[in-house]
Enzyme design. Structure first.
Site, PDB file in Angstrom:
ATOM      1  CG  HIS A 282      -2.886  49.359  49.083  1.00  0.00           C
ATOM      2  ND1 HIS A 282      -3.352  49.369  50.381  1.00  0.00           N
ATOM      3  CD2 HIS A 282      -3.502  50.393  48.470  1.00  0.00           C
ATOM      4  CE1 HIS A 282      -4.205  50.375  50.526  1.00  0.00           C
ATOM      5  NE2 HIS A 282      -4.323  51.003  49.380  1.00  0.00           N
ATOM      6  CG  ASP A 294      -7.756  52.561  50.837  1.00  0.00           C
ATOM      7  OD1 ASP A 294      -6.972  52.050  50.032  1.00  0.00           O
ATOM      8  OD2 ASP A 294      -7.461  53.546  51.541  1.00  0.00           O
ATOM      9  CD  GLU A 328      -1.611  53.602  49.290  1.00  0.00           C
ATOM     10  OE1 GLU A 328      -1.701  54.674  48.693  1.00  0.00           O
ATOM     11  OE2 GLU A 328      -2.250  53.372  50.346  1.00  0.00           O
ATOM     12  CD  GLU A 329      -3.825  53.230  53.186  1.00  0.00           C
ATOM     13  OE1 GLU A 329      -3.501  54.429  53.196  1.00  0.00           O
ATOM     14  OE2 GLU A 329      -4.845  52.804  52.628  1.00  0.00           O
ATOM     15  CG  ASP A 354      -5.357  52.333  46.291  1.00  0.00           C
ATOM     16  OD1 ASP A 354      -6.302  52.048  47.055  1.00  0.00           O
ATOM     17  OD2 ASP A 354      -4.324  52.916  46.669  1.00  0.00           O
ATOM     18  CG  HIS A 424      -7.743  56.270  55.154  1.00  0.00           C
ATOM     19  ND1 HIS A 424      -6.742  57.189  54.974  1.00  0.00           N
ATOM     20  CD2 HIS A 424      -7.541  55.307  54.206  1.00  0.00           C
ATOM     21  CE1 HIS A 424      -5.975  56.813  53.955  1.00  0.00           C
ATOM     22  NE2 HIS A 424      -6.434  55.677  53.465  1.00  0.00           N
TER      23      HIS A 424
HETATM   24 ZN   LIG Z   1      -5.506  52.670  49.062  1.00  0.00          ZN
END
Ligand SMILES: [Zn+2]
Length: 457
Positions: A282, A294, A328-329, A354, A424
């Protein structure tokens, strides 16, 4: 009878020879795949560009649209058979000014907190809110406190990820639920805001963000994440002074939904171009980071699979396709748009990368037992490259909607120990990427694609 036996022996021997020579041809092809993957540096440079120029590319943002253009151009420059954008509507949430959080206490002292708003959070009203804090470890403790002790306060959910679990995704799974639904749970008892201990296995000073969801049935309150070190500090300060107050300010803003895109590129198959082997990652990432692990890594690895097949002139019977997913998030709108668009189109398999760019172990497989056994029969071809893990399990958030269409799903599984150090948070940056581990991911996916194309599932 004798002839029949001789014929059978001859047949079996020739079958064994064919199998042995096919094995040999496969091991030579897979050696070429890994040699190319480990030698070529395109994916690493692509990731440097993506993270360096288009960090903070959360769906709906200007950065995310620039990243879409970037991905489209990268695919176009590769001379693929088809490159196209696929539209999806996405939310457009913005963090606004950097948040502030302060502990105010005569007994425990005044301290700044390392906090950030969770994705989708409402802002604090006016110039911020100040309230007393109650700490809970879980929802049982919250329930015991009840409305009387929670109403009008900030609830601090301090539930650490379980360090005794070997798989850090399991540890994350045990805490992420508090992040996602905590604000709803505490608002039910009248809380005015929620502070959640960051969903990570690390001990650091950085808040880790992530999506959180409201329910229409309870009051919507600001939802923030605090670094694990400050979660420990806050817990200690609350023991010194249970009456301390915390000031919180968040300036998030939700704008109207806007258009965004998946980016898709493919090389047509020579025998069954209508049948697809898909792989992807993603493009979006949280606004506070570069999104290197990520999931910039998954994007450049899966794009690189197409480069590799072209560079080795490896023709596939089936169409091989990369899907660079959007969103995606937050809401997985890209994934939904893709699975809707391909209804009735046969996918032989879908593979997602991912889980960070760390040394690959193999694949988690969401498919029928017979299909998993077939993949396991290829183990000896893949063991020389460190790939030993081919087990039943989940695949990835972006491809899981394809399950209802009967598509066998695969998630690339790397070593998981460091992923949540970065996940994140501002630490998810390009300097945390090891080129070899990134390249090995490309090799692993390309080898699996090669075998699936040749033998089916
Ligand atoms: Zn991810």
């Amino acid at each position: 009878m004798k002839n029949l036996i001789l014929n059978s022996i001859f047949f079996l021997l020739s079958f064994a020879c064919i199998t042995a020579s096919a094995q040999n041809a496969d091991s030579i092809a897979i050696k070429r795949i890994f040699s190319d993957a480990l030698t070529d540096t395109t994916s690493y440079h692509n990731l440097r560009n993506l993270t360096g120029h288009y960090g903070g590319r959360i769906a709906g943002s200007a950065q995310s649209l620039k990243a879409v253009k970037w991905a489209e151009q990268v695919l176009k420059n590769m001379g693929l058979d088809t490159v196209f954008l696929q539209e999806c509507k996405v939310r457009h949430w913005e963090r606004g000014e950097k948040e502030s959080g302060k502990v105010i206490s005569v007994k425990a002292g005044n301290h700044d907190l390392n906090i950030c708003a969770l994705g989708g959070s409402l802002p604090t009203a006016g110039n911020g809110l100040t309230a007393k804090v109650v700490e809970v470890k879980n929802y049982d403790e919250l329930k015991k406190l009840g409305r009387e002790k929670v109403s009008g306060k900030i609830v601090f959910i301090n539930h650490p990820a379980d360090p005794s679990l070997y798989n850090t995704f399991a540890a994350y799974g045990g805490v992420a639920g508090y992040r996602v639904r905590g604000a709803v749970q505490v608002a039910y008892y009248g809380a005015v805001a929620m502070i959640d201990r960051s969903s990570t296995t690390s001990h650091d000073d950085f808040p880790h963000t992530g999506i959180q969801h409201y329910a229409d049935t309870v009051n919507k309150i600001p939802a923030l994440s605090v670094s694990t070190n400050d979660a420990d500090n806050l817990s200690r300060w609350l023991k010194t002074d249970p009456d301390l107050t915390v000031f919180l300010k968040a300036s998030c803003n939700e704008l109207p939904e806007t258009a965004s895109y998946n980016v898709i590129g493919e090389i047509r198959g020579t025998e069954h171009p209508e049948e697809i082997i898909a792989f992807g990652g993603h493009l979006d990432c949280w606004d506070i980071c570069q999104g290197a692990h990520d999931d910039g890594a998954g994007v450049v690895q899966t794009i690189d699979v197409l480069r590799l097949f072209k560079s080795l002139n490896l023709k596939t019977k089936h169409t091989i396709r990369v899907i660079v997913y959007m969103d995606e998030e937050m809401e997985q709108r890209g994934a939904k748009a893709y699975s809707e668009a391909v209804k009735g189109r046969k996918h032989i398999a879908a593979i997602e990368a991912d889980r960070g760019s760390f040394t690959p172990w193999g694949f988690s497989i969401d498919a029928a037992d017979e299909q998993i056994k077939k993949v396991q029969s290829w183990k000896n071809l893949l063991l020389p490259y460190g790939l030993f893990y081919f087990e039943k399990g989940g695949s990835g958030v972006d491809i899981r909607d394809l399950k209802s269409q009967g598509v066998p799903l695969f998630g690339l599984v790397p070593d998981s120990q460091r992923y949540f150090d970065y996940h994140h948070s501002v630490n998810d940056s390009f300097d945390k990427i090891n080129i070899r581990e990134l390249q090995l991911g490309t090799g692993a996916i390309a080898a699996l694609v090669y075998l699936i194309d040749r033998y089916g599932l």
